[in-house]
Design a protein around this motif. Sequence first.
Motif, PDB file in Angstrom:
ATOM      1  N   PRO A   1      -3.629  -7.490   0.928  1.00 23.71           N
ATOM      2  CA  PRO A   1      -3.776  -6.243   0.220  1.00 23.71           C
ATOM      3  C   PRO A   1      -2.946  -5.085  -0.664  1.00 23.71           C
ATOM      4  CG  PRO A   1      -4.124  -6.159   2.534  1.00 23.71           C
ATOM      5  CD  PRO A   1      -3.682  -7.403   2.301  1.00 23.71           C
ATOM      6  N   LEU A   2      -1.859  -5.105  -0.511  1.00 25.32           N
ATOM      7  CA  LEU A   2      -1.070  -4.592  -1.141  1.00 25.32           C
ATOM      8  C   LEU A   2      -0.982  -4.576  -2.165  1.00 25.32           C
ATOM      9  CD1 LEU A   2       2.243  -4.944   1.346  1.00 25.32           C
ATOM     10  CD2 LEU A   2       0.505  -2.670   0.981  1.00 25.32           C
TER      11      LEU A   2
ATOM     12  N   LEU B   1       0.440   0.973   9.075  1.00 25.37           N
ATOM     13  CA  LEU B   1      -1.217   1.187  10.167  1.00 25.37           C
ATOM     14  C   LEU B   1      -1.763  -0.482   9.830  1.00 25.37           C
ATOM     15  CD1 LEU B   1      -2.236   4.732   9.479  1.00 25.37           C
ATOM     16  CD2 LEU B   1      -1.129   3.585  11.534  1.00 25.37           C
ATOM     17  N   LEU B   2      -1.592  -0.435   8.280  1.00 26.35           N
ATOM     18  CA  LEU B   2      -1.946  -1.717   7.822  1.00 26.35           C
ATOM     19  C   LEU B   2      -1.119  -3.050   8.555  1.00 26.35           C
ATOM     20  CD1 LEU B   2      -3.411  -3.597   5.815  1.00 26.35           C
ATOM     21  CD2 LEU B   2      -1.691  -3.652   4.227  1.00 26.35           C
TER      22      LEU B   2
ATOM     23  N   VAL C   1      -1.878   3.360  -0.212  1.00 26.60           N
ATOM     24  CA  VAL C   1      -0.521   1.705  -0.045  1.00 26.60           C
ATOM     25  C   VAL C   1      -2.098   0.586  -0.565  1.00 26.60           C
ATOM     26  CG1 VAL C   1      -1.002   1.180   2.203  1.00 26.60           C
ATOM     27  CG2 VAL C   1       0.764  -0.334   0.240  1.00 26.60           C
ATOM     28  N   VAL C   2      -3.323   0.949  -0.368  1.00 21.27           N
ATOM     29  CA  VAL C   2      -4.347  -0.034  -0.276  1.00 21.27           C
ATOM     30  C   VAL C   2      -5.495   1.028  -0.637  1.00 21.27           C
ATOM     31  CG1 VAL C   2      -6.467  -2.055   0.487  1.00 21.27           C
ATOM     32  CG2 VAL C   2      -3.913  -1.325   1.472  1.00 21.27           C
ATOM     33  N   ASP C   3      -6.245   0.760  -1.940  1.00 22.84           N
ATOM     34  CA  ASP C   3      -7.380   1.394  -2.485  1.00 22.84           C
ATOM     35  C   ASP C   3      -8.614   1.127  -2.065  1.00 22.84           C
ATOM     36  OD1 ASP C   3      -8.704   3.493  -4.070  1.00 22.84           O
ATOM     37  OD2 ASP C   3      -8.073   2.828  -6.063  1.00 22.84           O
TER      38      ASP C   3
ATOM     39  N   ASP D   1      -6.938  -5.064  -9.591  1.00 25.86           N
ATOM     40  CA  ASP D   1      -5.484  -5.566  -9.214  1.00 25.86           C
ATOM     41  C   ASP D   1      -6.500  -5.439  -7.653  1.00 25.86           C
ATOM     42  OD1 ASP D   1      -4.552  -6.559 -11.054  1.00 25.86           O
ATOM     43  OD2 ASP D   1      -3.029  -4.718 -11.513  1.00 25.86           O
ATOM     44  N   SER D   2      -6.104  -4.004  -7.252  1.00 24.93           N
ATOM     45  CA  SER D   2      -6.254  -3.591  -5.951  1.00 24.93           C
ATOM     46  C   SER D   2      -7.787  -4.194  -5.288  1.00 24.93           C
ATOM     47  CB  SER D   2      -6.863  -2.494  -5.650  1.00 24.93           C
ATOM     48  OG  SER D   2      -6.247  -1.334  -6.123  1.00 24.93           O
ATOM     49  N   ALA D   3      -9.453  -4.361  -6.406  1.00 24.81           N
ATOM     50  CA  ALA D   3     -10.133  -5.074  -6.299  1.00 24.81           C
ATOM     51  C   ALA D   3     -10.042  -6.726  -5.906  1.00 24.81           C
ATOM     52  CB  ALA D   3     -11.682  -4.785  -7.015  1.00 24.81           C
ATOM     53  N   ALA D   4      -9.284  -6.955  -6.633  1.00 22.29           N
ATOM     54  CA  ALA D   4      -9.187  -8.534  -6.251  1.00 22.29           C
ATOM     55  C   ALA D   4      -8.253  -8.950  -5.102  1.00 22.29           C
ATOM     56  CB  ALA D   4      -8.684  -8.414  -7.194  1.00 22.29           C
ATOM     57  N   GLY D   5      -7.453  -7.437  -4.676  1.00 20.94           N
ATOM     58  CA  GLY D   5      -6.580  -7.983  -4.007  1.00 20.94           C
ATOM     59  C   GLY D   5      -7.789  -7.861  -2.027  1.00 20.94           C
TER      60      GLY D   5
END
Length: 510
Positions: free
Chosen positions: A71-72, A212-213, A263-265, A399-403
């Motif tokens: 997710p990063l 936290l992640l 860091v994660v959208d 990129d965020s969605a794919a991650g």
Amino acid sequence: MELAHREPAPLQGGQLALGALMLAMANFLAILDTTIANVSVSNIAGSLGTSTSQGTYVITSYAVAEAISVPLTGWLASRFGAVRVFVTCFILFGLFSILCGMATSMNMLVLFRVFLGFSGGPLMPLSQTLMLRIFPKEKSHAAIGLWSMTTLVAPIMGPILGGILCDQYSWPYIFYVKAPFALAAGFLCWQLLRRFELPTCKLPIDKIGLGLLIVWVAALQIMLDEGKDHDWFESSRIVTLGIIAAIGFVAFLIWELTEKNPVVDLRVFRHRGYRSSMMTLALAFGAFFAITVLTPLWLQIYMGYTATIAGYSTAMMGVLAVFLAPIIANLASKMDPRPLVFAGVLWLGIWTLFRSHANMDMTFWQISLPMLFQGIGMPLFFVPLTALALGSVLPREMDSAAGLMNFIRTLSGAIATSMVNTGWERQTRYVHAELAGLTDQSGMAGRAMSLSGASDGQIRGTLDWLLQGQSVMVATNHLFMLIALLFAIAAGFIWLAPKPTHAVDTSAVH
């Protein structure tokens, strides 16, 4: 400045074929590593002088690191550039694979597996987005099909390749075999793809979100891996890990949704098409992963198959998927993908229900042929689902969605593995207890074995082994019925997604 930001022309001919092959290989190797060590844990533990339970950290360490780094990917790509991050991770993946094979202690191997997981995580979503970037618009369906095919086949191939390398050579080769491909492909990818790099954005590091992640993902993954061995919530260790994971997850959600530069959208979940696709993915991929975990275990332990032969049988699910993935991707680009997803997930469920009537007398082909036909549902489910999910978000969110999509898939696989192992064991014990009082009530079987010269201990051992085999068979069939029901529920969730106003076109997403 306008020229500097203009999108470069897609690759053509041999360059396109080579680029697609390298990107597909990156995704394949990263996912392969999640399952390739599964059948080799006992060999690795014995070679390094530790227990099998400690040996499972070889799997856990990679899974935790990968689940954190996936997710990063969106943030890393924005900060340093997608191509730079991809190539760096690909080369590091090759180097850490070599170091894993050279490890001389369990602690050293686990450390290198952590770094291998951090390197492998971003390869999955970035190979997906870069594949779309290098393909011409009219061939975007082929990109989706190729990437999806490697995603589905790799976890099935892992135990086969791991078993063959471990049986024929030794455990370090399950790590060495990937290194030359990763190093060579990483170098070629830089030569081919560097002109596709997009401008970077100097975003600040969301240190609290990252912390936290790491906390909640690590706690959850360790809880899932160790839960069965510690009798789940009867153990204070598992309870503590569960509380840490739950509190960490809630805190992570609150922080990331309110942070200016997360860091994660997580805001991509505001799109109903993406949200519904992820609900379907979590349930259906979890169910799919459960049957790919359960089948080889049953075949090896109770049907007398070697790891290699059990792997061949399980791999039947991927045969038709390889050929159908590009065709279905083309179809998904021209029509509403929701009926395709629904049909694919339901098809997997129907064949899982068919397989819930198995028995101990089945031949290799009686077991394998249903899996061959069941494999038709894999690309039908995953390829159009990927197109629908990625086509539901804005280009800058790709990129965020794919991650996040890869993260959800990884997490659902981990949860499914843990639940199916625990459920299988508990259901087997329950059925065993129920059947024990019904076994050989007349005593005829015992007398027949006694007359043939068997001792009382041998008679009890034989009857118990037969009883255990039948108990496992009944438990396996019960679990397959439940998994079939899960597929049916997952199929229904896809209709929560809005109907696309046009054929989903992922080629416009960068």
